[in-house]
Write a protein that holds these residues in place. Sequence first.
Motif, short mmCIF file in Angstrom:
data_model
loop_
_atom_site.label_atom_id
_atom_site.label_comp_id
_atom_site.label_asym_id
_atom_site.label_seq_id
_atom_site.Cartn_x
_atom_site.Cartn_y
_atom_site.Cartn_z
N SER A 171 0.83 -1.20 0.00
CA SER A 171 0.00 0.00 0.00
C SER A 171 0.87 1.26 0.00
O SER A 171 0.61 2.20 -0.73
N ARG A 172 1.94 1.24 0.78
CA ARG A 172 2.85 2.38 0.83
C ARG A 172 3.57 2.56 -0.52
O ARG A 172 3.80 3.69 -0.95
N ALA A 173 3.91 1.46 -1.17
CA ALA A 173 4.57 1.55 -2.48
C ALA A 173 3.66 2.22 -3.51
O ALA A 173 4.14 2.87 -4.44
N GLN A 174 2.36 2.08 -3.32
CA GLN A 174 1.41 2.73 -4.22
C GLN A 174 1.06 4.14 -3.73
O GLN A 174 0.14 4.75 -4.23
N THR A 175 1.78 4.62 -2.76
CA THR A 175 1.67 5.96 -2.16
C THR A 175 0.33 6.21 -1.48
O THR A 175 -0.09 7.35 -1.36
N PHE A 176 -0.32 5.15 -1.00
CA PHE A 176 -1.50 5.36 -0.17
C PHE A 176 -1.03 5.80 1.21
O PHE A 176 0.05 5.42 1.66
N PRO A 177 -1.83 6.60 1.91
CA PRO A 177 -1.41 7.05 3.24
C PRO A 177 -1.33 5.89 4.23
O PRO A 177 -2.02 4.88 4.07
N ASP A 178 -0.47 6.04 5.24
CA ASP A 178 -0.36 5.02 6.28
C ASP A 178 -1.73 4.84 6.93
O ASP A 178 -2.47 5.80 7.14
N GLY A 179 -2.07 3.61 7.24
CA GLY A 179 -3.36 3.33 7.85
C GLY A 179 -4.48 3.12 6.85
O GLY A 179 -5.61 2.83 7.22
N VAL A 185 -3.54 2.85 -9.22
CA VAL A 185 -2.67 3.91 -9.74
C VAL A 185 -2.16 4.67 -8.53
O VAL A 185 -2.95 5.06 -7.67
N PRO A 186 -0.86 4.86 -8.40
CA PRO A 186 -0.33 5.56 -7.22
C PRO A 186 -1.02 6.90 -6.99
O PRO A 186 -1.17 7.71 -7.91
N ALA A 187 -1.44 7.13 -5.75
CA ALA A 187 -2.20 8.33 -5.40
C ALA A 187 -1.43 9.61 -5.73
O ALA A 187 -2.02 10.59 -6.19
N LEU A 188 -0.12 9.63 -5.51
CA LEU A 188 0.66 10.83 -5.82
C LEU A 188 0.71 11.10 -7.32
O LEU A 188 0.70 12.25 -7.75
N LEU A 189 0.75 10.04 -8.12
CA LEU A 189 0.72 10.23 -9.58
C LEU A 189 -0.61 10.85 -10.00
O LEU A 189 -0.64 11.76 -10.83
N VAL A 190 -1.70 10.37 -9.43
CA VAL A 190 -3.02 10.92 -9.74
C VAL A 190 -3.07 12.40 -9.37
O VAL A 190 -3.58 13.23 -10.12
N GLU A 191 -2.51 12.74 -8.22
CA GLU A 191 -2.51 14.15 -7.78
C GLU A 191 -1.72 15.02 -8.76
O GLU A 191 -2.18 16.11 -9.13
#
Length: 112
Positions: free
Chosen positions: A12-20, A38-44
């Motif tokens: 989950s962290r590798a896909q840049t989802f927040p901890d928890g 899709v990694p959350a940071l890429l979407v942002e």
Amino acid sequence: MQPRGCRWARRSRAQTFPDGFEVLGSINDVQRQLGNAVPALLVEVLATEIRTQLPRSPAQSDQMKRTIASTDSSPIPTLAQPVPASSLKLRGTHAAQSLSGCHRAEQVTRGI
């Protein structure tokens, strides 16, 4: 020492989802969801860039439409032509292979 799999929190962290961040479902569901994410940071980053390119007023919108219309170089669609008889005679006499596109439609709908 045997290699161990990557834990879900690490995936989950590798896909840049927040901890928890929780992914619900069976092990297979979680694996599929994280694998297809899709990694959350890429979407942002993409959303921010798209926002900067959108018109902010009707005048900008009209200008964008004119620009697109003047640069549109899409080819005009044409109907497919039948295969010439001279090419058809080049077909081999071998049996169709699985998933080659040469088998009958009912084989495809069977789920092969």
